[in-house]
Every structure is written in structure tokens, then in C-alpha cells.
Design a protein around this motif. Sequence first.
Motif, PDB file in Angstrom:
ATOM      1  N   ASN A 167     -13.874  -0.353  -1.381  1.00  0.00           N
ATOM      2  CA  ASN A 167     -13.138   0.175  -2.482  1.00  0.00           C
ATOM      3  C   ASN A 167     -12.617  -0.493  -3.897  1.00  0.00           C
ATOM      4  OD1 ASN A 167     -11.054   2.448  -3.690  1.00  0.00           O
ATOM      5  ND2 ASN A 167      -9.521   0.820  -3.344  1.00  0.00           N
ATOM      6  N   THR A 168     -12.592  -1.703  -3.798  1.00  0.00           N
ATOM      7  CA  THR A 168     -12.424  -2.632  -4.851  1.00  0.00           C
ATOM      8  C   THR A 168     -13.518  -2.525  -5.658  1.00  0.00           C
ATOM      9  OG1 THR A 168     -13.130  -4.713  -3.676  1.00  0.00           O
ATOM     10  CG2 THR A 168     -10.811  -4.335  -3.371  1.00  0.00           C
ATOM     11  N   GLY A 220       0.843  -1.376   0.078  1.00  0.00           N
ATOM     12  CA  GLY A 220      -0.015  -0.078  -0.187  1.00  0.00           C
ATOM     13  C   GLY A 220       0.864   1.325   0.002  1.00  0.00           C
ATOM     14  N   LEU A 221       1.984   1.233   0.833  1.00  0.00           N
ATOM     15  CA  LEU A 221       3.094   2.399   0.761  1.00  0.00           C
ATOM     16  C   LEU A 221       3.332   2.764  -0.343  1.00  0.00           C
ATOM     17  CD1 LEU A 221       4.299   4.327   2.575  1.00  0.00           C
ATOM     18  CD2 LEU A 221       6.164   2.863   2.952  1.00  0.00           C
ATOM     19  N   TYR A 222       3.842   1.490  -1.320  1.00  0.00           N
ATOM     20  CA  TYR A 222       4.170   1.627  -2.850  1.00  0.00           C
ATOM     21  C   TYR A 222       3.490   2.252  -3.449  1.00  0.00           C
ATOM     22  CZ  TYR A 222       6.370   0.058  -7.133  1.00  0.00           C
ATOM     23  OH  TYR A 222       6.512  -0.118  -8.485  1.00  0.00           O
ATOM     24  N   SER A 223       2.130   1.930  -3.413  1.00  0.00           N
ATOM     25  CA  SER A 223       0.987   2.498  -4.121  1.00  0.00           C
ATOM     26  C   SER A 223       1.027   3.936  -3.995  1.00  0.00           C
ATOM     27  CB  SER A 223      -0.128   1.817  -4.035  1.00  0.00           C
ATOM     28  OG  SER A 223      -1.237   2.318  -4.888  1.00  0.00           O
ATOM     29  N   HIS A 224       0.981   4.254  -2.563  1.00  0.00           N
ATOM     30  CA  HIS A 224       0.651   5.408  -2.296  1.00  0.00           C
ATOM     31  C   HIS A 224       1.946   6.579  -2.813  1.00  0.00           C
ATOM     32  CE1 HIS A 224      -0.667   8.973   0.239  1.00  0.00           C
ATOM     33  NE2 HIS A 224       0.667   9.134   0.284  1.00  0.00           N
ATOM     34  N   VAL A 284      -7.428  -3.218  16.701  1.00  0.00           N
ATOM     35  CA  VAL A 284      -8.539  -3.942  16.271  1.00  0.00           C
ATOM     36  C   VAL A 284      -9.387  -3.061  15.546  1.00  0.00           C
ATOM     37  CG1 VAL A 284     -10.458  -5.248  16.997  1.00  0.00           C
ATOM     38  CG2 VAL A 284      -8.282  -5.571  17.920  1.00  0.00           C
ATOM     39  N   SER A 285      -9.864  -1.739  16.178  1.00  0.00           N
ATOM     40  CA  SER A 285     -10.609  -0.840  15.520  1.00  0.00           C
ATOM     41  C   SER A 285     -10.288  -0.295  14.261  1.00  0.00           C
ATOM     42  CB  SER A 285     -11.137   0.195  16.461  1.00  0.00           C
ATOM     43  OG  SER A 285     -10.016   0.747  16.729  1.00  0.00           O
ATOM     44  N   ALA A 286      -9.019   0.186  14.408  1.00  0.00           N
ATOM     45  CA  ALA A 286      -8.396   0.557  12.759  1.00  0.00           C
ATOM     46  C   ALA A 286      -8.219  -0.543  11.910  1.00  0.00           C
ATOM     47  CB  ALA A 286      -6.963   1.071  13.362  1.00  0.00           C
ATOM     48  N   THR A 287      -7.952  -1.712  11.987  1.00  0.00           N
ATOM     49  CA  THR A 287      -7.822  -2.602  11.170  1.00  0.00           C
ATOM     50  C   THR A 287      -9.054  -3.134  10.662  1.00  0.00           C
ATOM     51  OG1 THR A 287      -5.843  -3.555  12.330  1.00  0.00           O
ATOM     52  CG2 THR A 287      -6.923  -5.186  10.740  1.00  0.00           C
ATOM     53  N   LEU A 288     -10.246  -3.273  11.418  1.00  0.00           N
ATOM     54  CA  LEU A 288     -11.364  -3.674  10.820  1.00  0.00           C
ATOM     55  C   LEU A 288     -11.995  -2.551   9.865  1.00  0.00           C
ATOM     56  CD1 LEU A 288     -13.398  -5.088  14.048  1.00  0.00           C
ATOM     57  CD2 LEU A 288     -12.520  -6.244  11.908  1.00  0.00           C
ATOM     58  N   LEU A 289     -11.914  -1.240  10.339  1.00  0.00           N
ATOM     59  CA  LEU A 289     -12.375  -0.235   9.347  1.00  0.00           C
ATOM     60  C   LEU A 289     -11.488   0.026   8.307  1.00  0.00           C
ATOM     61  CD1 LEU A 289     -13.855   2.459   8.838  1.00  0.00           C
ATOM     62  CD2 LEU A 289     -12.429   3.646  10.241  1.00  0.00           C
ATOM     63  N   GLU A 290     -10.294  -0.443   8.194  1.00  0.00           N
ATOM     64  CA  GLU A 290      -9.415  -0.370   7.147  1.00  0.00           C
ATOM     65  C   GLU A 290      -9.557  -1.236   6.051  1.00  0.00           C
ATOM     66  OE1 GLU A 290      -5.101   1.018   5.773  1.00  0.00           O
ATOM     67  OE2 GLU A 290      -7.270   1.918   6.129  1.00  0.00           O
ATOM     68  N   SER A 317     -12.187  11.482   2.012  1.00  0.00           N
ATOM     69  CA  SER A 317     -11.273  10.902   1.117  1.00  0.00           C
ATOM     70  C   SER A 317     -10.719   9.437   1.386  1.00  0.00           C
ATOM     71  CB  SER A 317     -10.115  11.828   1.020  1.00  0.00           C
ATOM     72  OG  SER A 317      -9.210  11.302   0.201  1.00  0.00           O
ATOM     73  N   PHE A 318     -11.056   8.692   0.504  1.00  0.00           N
ATOM     74  CA  PHE A 318     -10.576   7.099   0.945  1.00  0.00           C
ATOM     75  C   PHE A 318      -9.070   7.110   0.921  1.00  0.00           C
ATOM     76  CE2 PHE A 318      -8.839   3.449  -1.011  1.00  0.00           C
ATOM     77  CZ  PHE A 318      -9.334   2.477  -0.171  1.00  0.00           C
ATOM     78  N   ARG A 319      -8.534   7.706   0.004  1.00  0.00           N
ATOM     79  CA  ARG A 319      -7.065   7.526   0.145  1.00  0.00           C
ATOM     80  C   ARG A 319      -6.341   7.919   1.197  1.00  0.00           C
ATOM     81  NH1 ARG A 319      -4.409  10.385  -3.515  1.00  0.00           N
ATOM     82  NH2 ARG A 319      -2.655   9.077  -3.353  1.00  0.00           N
ATOM     83  N   ALA A 320      -6.850   9.163   1.757  1.00  0.00           N
ATOM     84  CA  ALA A 320      -6.292   9.794   2.808  1.00  0.00           C
ATOM     85  C   ALA A 320      -6.252   9.202   3.999  1.00  0.00           C
ATOM     86  CB  ALA A 320      -6.580  11.344   2.889  1.00  0.00           C
ATOM     87  N   VAL A 321      -7.747   8.642   4.350  1.00  0.00           N
ATOM     88  CA  VAL A 321      -8.039   7.826   5.490  1.00  0.00           C
ATOM     89  C   VAL A 321      -7.443   6.406   5.336  1.00  0.00           C
ATOM     90  CG1 VAL A 321      -9.926   6.844   6.636  1.00  0.00           C
ATOM     91  CG2 VAL A 321     -10.217   9.190   5.631  1.00  0.00           C
ATOM     92  N   HIS A 322      -7.561   5.792   4.292  1.00  0.00           N
ATOM     93  CA  HIS A 322      -6.918   4.767   4.129  1.00  0.00           C
ATOM     94  C   HIS A 322      -5.270   4.716   4.532  1.00  0.00           C
ATOM     95  CE1 HIS A 322      -7.528   0.531   2.885  1.00  0.00           C
ATOM     96  NE2 HIS A 322      -6.555   0.605   1.988  1.00  0.00           N
TER      97      HIS A 322
END
Length: 203
Positions: free
Chosen positions: A136-137, A49-53, A123-129, A146-151
Motif C-alpha cells: 500500500n505504501t 492505524g485505528l486513529y487513521s481509520h 502469524v498468518s494475519a500478521t504476515l498478510l497485514e 478493499s484494502f482499507r476494509a481488509v486492513h
Amino acid sequence: MSDDPLDSALADRARRLQRSLASPVRNTRMAVVIGRLLGLAVVLCFLTGLYSHLLQEPPDWITFPTRPTELYRWTQGIHVTAGTAIFPLLLAKLWSVYPRLFAWPPVTSWPNALERLSIGALVSATLLEVVIGLINTYQWYPWPFSFRAVHYGLAWVIVGSLLVHVAVKLPEIREHWRRTAEEPEDLSGEEIETPAEHAEEKS
């Protein structure tokens, strides 16, 4: 034993609840095994994900390779696969440790408080992520942010809370990393009775 009747009653109820949830497969070894797989999936997901960003917002000081031409497709395939795998692994991890949620008192020390806070954030951040990533798929965005910023932001929260959790649990992780079997125990390291053993003692 506490002199406070309410505290004693809550502690007794918590012990009974943990005993009823006891199982030979709910132990530290199982938590470590699932945690290894979950940690691997999180790391793979984070790096791809970092590579994509960085490709979408490249810093001036980084030059990315243009070959092989299918590199981005491969990294994003790994990203989606690892991200999807996180969901069942996280649920399995929670299943293996959730009796500990009923421990009393709920916080016993500063390291214990730090551990619980890191788990809550993780747990909460992972579930939301994972949930917004899967949505998004389908290229569906039913939220106002913004999906990209929050993700991207959630990814750093997950990695940070994961590092804190691993640091706090490192002694247990090292102890159980290569074990193959152990006696039934709760996740605080104390042996507990299974429901069958408890019934035998009462009879």
C-alpha cells in the motif's frame, strides 16, 4: 510411552528433530524478549492505524484535535515504521520457537489447542497485514478486495489472537520477564541436550 508403534515412532522422531534444532539462544527467555518488542510494535501499529481509520470515517460522538497540524503525519510515520519493524521481529520470534512445531503429540490439552490456534491466526494475519500494508505504501493494489476494509479487519484479528496468546502464555511470560540468562531448554520448559552434549553422551 504410547503402546501404539506408529505413535511411539513419531514421538521418537520428533524428539530427535527437536534435539538437532536445540540451541542455547532458543529458549523461553529469548521468546519473551522478542515478544515484548513485537507486542510493542503491534500495539503502536494498531493504535495509530485505528486513529487513521477514525479520522477517515469519524463517528458522530468523537471530536478530533486539529492541532498540532503535523499530528497525522507523525502518527502515520510511527504506523509505517512500527509495521515495517513487525516483519523482522515476527521472523525472529518464529525462529526462536519453531522447534516446538515438531512436538508430539501436536495437541495435548484444550489450552494447548487454544494456544496453537491463536498462534496460527496471529502469524498468518500478521504476515498478510504487513505485506499488503507495505504494498500500500507504493499505492499499488493488485487484489480485488478493499484494502482499507481488509486492513482494518485483520488488525482486530491480530489484536484478538495476540490477547489470547498472551493470556495462555502469561505464567511463562511472568516467570521469564526479567531473567537475564538460563540453561538451554526447549520451549515446553524441559531441558534438552544440545547436539554437542548428545554426541558426548554417545561417545
